[in-house]
Design an enzyme around this catalytic site. Structure first.
Site, PDB file in Angstrom:
ATOM      1  CD  GLU A  42       0.325  -1.670   8.198  1.00  0.00           C
ATOM      2  OE1 GLU A  42      -0.021  -0.946   9.158  1.00  0.00           O
ATOM      3  OE2 GLU A  42       0.845  -1.210   7.164  1.00  0.00           O
ATOM      4  CG  ASP A  50      -0.329  -0.085   2.533  1.00  0.00           C
ATOM      5  OD1 ASP A  50       0.918  -0.157   2.612  1.00  0.00           O
ATOM      6  OD2 ASP A  50      -1.072  -0.083   3.539  1.00  0.00           O
ATOM      7  CB  SER A  51       4.556   1.717   0.042  1.00  0.00           C
ATOM      8  OG  SER A  51       4.801   0.523  -0.685  1.00  0.00           O
ATOM      9  CG  ASP A 111       0.538  -4.204   1.919  1.00  0.00           C
ATOM     10  OD1 ASP A 111       0.830  -5.259   2.522  1.00  0.00           O
ATOM     11  OD2 ASP A 111       1.267  -3.195   1.947  1.00  0.00           O
ATOM     12  CE  LYS A 152       3.025  -6.170   3.834  1.00  0.00           C
ATOM     13  NZ  LYS A 152       2.579  -5.033   4.700  1.00  0.00           N
ATOM     14  CD  GLU A 191       7.749  -0.654   7.939  1.00  0.00           C
ATOM     15  OE1 GLU A 191       8.034   0.473   7.487  1.00  0.00           O
ATOM     16  OE2 GLU A 191       6.714  -1.272   7.649  1.00  0.00           O
TER      17      GLU A 191
END
Length: 285
Positions: A133, A62-63, A101, A131, A200
């Site tokens: 978080e 999502d970056s 993501d 993925k 991270e």
């Protein structure tokens, strides 16, 4: 969902499939403690095509909100954006496992909401997994998805989607309490069924402890060389941005090289040196 048929022999947009077998989620899971996993972000077909022969995992992060769209954070990224870019990366790759993501707001409300979002991602992109978080709090969601056949890569430590709650992008795990909590997060997501973990922005000693504490691969970013693999944002490691995080090693300076190439092109256009005889079509006799 639309289906497209493209002549791969003539289209620059779609590569001809390479003669190699795509890696699988179980193959990545089984790399724990073995050869380090190479992982980079990819958002487009062409970048995926270039990275694919060298990577074990391609992450559609999502970056892309910041890298592709110039957004101030990852928070405005939508599920539709992730699906569009995820499908492009799958089309451009034939070897690496592609993970997409889950964007902010697409999985936190309930396990059922998470399944609906993740099912769309896999069905509409062809990716191998998702993925998300979060540590112990997200363990029930991870378990719900994993039990229903959706491979999940967990993401703990510095979690960009929670940057407002964390108070910034500082390294995590410096205090004893936070150190212990992140270890607990790693154990919780492993027990819930995550096949791998991204750690991270955690201090090196904590990254080493996490790697030793869990039975699944730990992929570091701003963590430790002793993790089971590494991931970076590709545009950062290629030097496409002036400002990069402290933990990034620049392997090239593409920004300067692109600028120089475009400057040469601009000069040749203005001097009428381009196009030359090789780039124009002569009249037939």
């Amino acid at each position: 969902m639309s289906t497209y048929t493209i002549d791969t022999a003539t289209s620059r947009a779609t590569p001809t499939p390479a003669p190699m077998k795509r890696l699988t989620v179980p193959a990545i899971r089984n790399r724990k403690g073995k050869e380090p996993i190479v992982m980079l972000t990819a958002y487009t077909m062409r970048m995926a095509e270039l990275l694919d022969p060298h990577c074990d995992v391609l992450l559609v992060g999502d970056s892309l909100g910041q890298v592709i769209y110039g957004l101030p954070s990852t928070l405005p990224v939508t599920l539709e954006m992730m699906i569009a870019h995820g499908a492009a990366v799958v089309r451009g790759s034939h070897h690496a496992v592609v993970i997409v993501d889950m964007p902010f707001g697409s999985y936190e409300a309930s396990p059922e909401r998470a399944f609906e979002s993740a099912a769309r991602v896999l069905a509409e992109t062809g990716a191998a997994g998702v993925k998300l978080e979060g540590g112990a709090t997200m363990a029930p969601v991870i378990e719900f998805l994993a039990r229903r056949g959706i491979p999940v890569m967990a993401h703990i430590g510095l979690t960009p989607q929670a940057v407002n709650a964390l108070g910034g992008y500082a390294a995590r795990g410096r205090s004893n309490a936070e150190h212990a909590r992140i270890i607990d997060d790693a154990r919780a997501v492993t027990e819930a069924g995550a096949f791998a973990i991204v750690a991270e922005g955690v201090i090196e000693t904590l990254a080493n402890e996490i790697t030793a504490a869990v039975s699944v691969p730990v992929i570091g970013i701003g963590a430790s060389a002793q993790c089971d693999g590494q991931v970076l944002v590709t545009e950062d490691m290629l030097g496409l941005f002036e400002r990069t995080p402290r933990f990034v090693r620049k392997y090239d300076d593409l920004a300067s090289r692109i600028s120089a190439a475009v400057a040469t092109y601009a000069a040749e256009v203005r001097s009428r040196d381009f196009p030359g005889a090789e780039q124009v079509y002569a009249a037939r006799d």
